[in-house]
Design a protein around this motif. Structure first.
Motif, PDB file in Angstrom:
ATOM      1  N   LEU A   1       0.484  -1.676  -0.102  1.00 16.64           N
ATOM      2  CA  LEU A   1      -0.138   0.014  -0.526  1.00 16.64           C
ATOM      3  C   LEU A   1       1.422   1.612  -0.111  1.00 16.64           C
ATOM      4  N   ASN A   2       1.781   0.819   0.463  1.00 19.38           N
ATOM      5  CA  ASN A   2       2.695   2.182   0.616  1.00 19.38           C
ATOM      6  C   ASN A   2       3.197   2.864  -0.546  1.00 19.38           C
ATOM      7  N   ALA A   3       3.168   2.169  -1.463  1.00 21.29           N
ATOM      8  CA  ALA A   3       3.748   2.293  -3.075  1.00 21.29           C
ATOM      9  C   ALA A   3       2.848   2.855  -4.003  1.00 21.29           C
ATOM     10  N   TYR A   4       0.997   2.758  -3.281  1.00 25.26           N
ATOM     11  CA  TYR A   4       0.707   3.391  -4.086  1.00 25.26           C
ATOM     12  C   TYR A   4       0.103   4.995  -3.424  1.00 25.26           C
ATOM     13  N   PHE A   5       1.507   5.193  -2.031  1.00 23.60           N
ATOM     14  CA  PHE A   5       0.667   6.208  -1.669  1.00 23.60           C
ATOM     15  C   PHE A   5       0.791   7.846  -2.476  1.00 23.60           C
ATOM     16  N   LYS A   6       1.508   7.638  -3.338  1.00 26.06           N
ATOM     17  CA  LYS A   6       1.573   8.840  -4.388  1.00 26.06           C
ATOM     18  C   LYS A   6       0.665   9.418  -4.973  1.00 26.06           C
ATOM     19  N   ALA A   7       0.008   7.939  -5.627  1.00 22.76           N
ATOM     20  CA  ALA A   7      -1.326   7.885  -6.414  1.00 22.76           C
ATOM     21  C   ALA A   7      -2.333   8.224  -5.562  1.00 22.76           C
ATOM     22  N   GLY A   8      -2.621   6.853  -4.515  1.00 29.27           N
ATOM     23  CA  GLY A   8      -3.824   8.236  -3.613  1.00 29.27           C
ATOM     24  C   GLY A   8      -3.503   9.272  -2.819  1.00 29.27           C
ATOM     25  N   ILE A   9      -2.385  10.306  -3.284  1.00 29.39           N
ATOM     26  CA  ILE A   9      -2.530  11.324  -2.892  1.00 29.39           C
ATOM     27  C   ILE A   9      -2.988  12.196  -3.910  1.00 29.39           C
ATOM     28  N   LEU A  10      -2.260  11.693  -4.995  1.00 30.31           N
ATOM     29  CA  LEU A  10      -3.429  12.680  -5.900  1.00 30.31           C
ATOM     30  C   LEU A  10      -3.881  12.565  -6.400  1.00 30.31           C
ATOM     31  N   MET A  11      -4.640  11.487  -6.448  1.00 32.94           N
ATOM     32  CA  MET A  11      -6.280  11.431  -6.786  1.00 32.94           C
ATOM     33  C   MET A  11      -7.181  12.375  -5.367  1.00 32.94           C
ATOM     34  N   LEU A  12      -6.783  11.989  -3.860  1.00 33.92           N
ATOM     35  CA  LEU A  12      -7.604  12.480  -3.375  1.00 33.92           C
ATOM     36  C   LEU A  12      -7.189  14.316  -3.602  1.00 33.92           C
ATOM     37  N   PHE A  13      -5.793  14.494  -3.784  1.00 37.51           N
ATOM     38  CA  PHE A  13      -5.799  16.115  -4.214  1.00 37.51           C
ATOM     39  C   PHE A  13      -6.784  16.348  -4.695  1.00 37.51           C
TER      40      PHE A  13
END
Length: 164
Positions: free
Chosen positions: A32-44
């Motif tokens: 899940l840590n690998a997808y952190f940046k992707a999640g932040i971008l989608m949340l933003f």
């Protein structure tokens, strides 16, 4: 008197070889840590879309970047193999020579030598060997499959590994 040691083999750069290279030598993190940046971008992107008067196209662009980042992580192996298959070297025959100086790979498109003096780590995997070596000021990796190496060549590499 010590006789010079040299092992030579040939193999083809095909899809099976590229898949083996990737699975044995790459260390892609799929946690899940690998997808952190992707999640932040989608949340933003969602925050911009829902709570600001900014143009919706900009928000959807940021969301799409997050989705693209997640897909790049999830499909990293097929994407890497596809790029190798589209290269001009795909399908060519490689002659691999392992000797006292190092590992020499020769093909129509590329000739390269890895000197044993530049190798700082040899990791044995279930299907081959991953050689980590210095190239100038950077480090690089190369993969040697056991499928095309004789047992005597594998033993020679294992001895080199224990000597490091």
């Amino acid at each position: 008197m010590n006789t010079p040691t040299s092992f030579t083999c040939k193999f083809t750069l095909d899809k099976a070889h590229f898949n083996e290279c990737y699975t044995q030598s790459n260390t892609v993190d799929r946690s899940l840590n690998a997808y952190f940046k992707a999640g932040i971008l989608m949340l933003f992107g969602l925050i911009i879309l829902l709570f600001t008067p900014v143009n919706g196209y900009a928000a959807w662009f940021v969301i799409a970047l997050g989705i693209l980042e997640a897909l790049a992580i999830h499909y990293s192996q097929p994407w890497w193999v596809l790029r190798q298959m589209l290269s001009k070297a795909s399908g060519s025959e490689v002659t691999l020579t392992i000797d006292e100086e190092g590992v020499l790979s020769e093909s129509y498109y590329h000739n390269g030598r890895i000197l044993w003096s530049d190798v700082f780590n040899i990791k044995e995997t279930s299907l081959g060997f991953v050689l980590s070596f210095n190239v100038g000021k950077r480090t690089s990796k190369s993969y040697l499959s056991k499928a095309y190496l004789l047992s005597s060549a594998q033993e020679y590499i294992t001895n080199k590994s224990s000597a490091l």
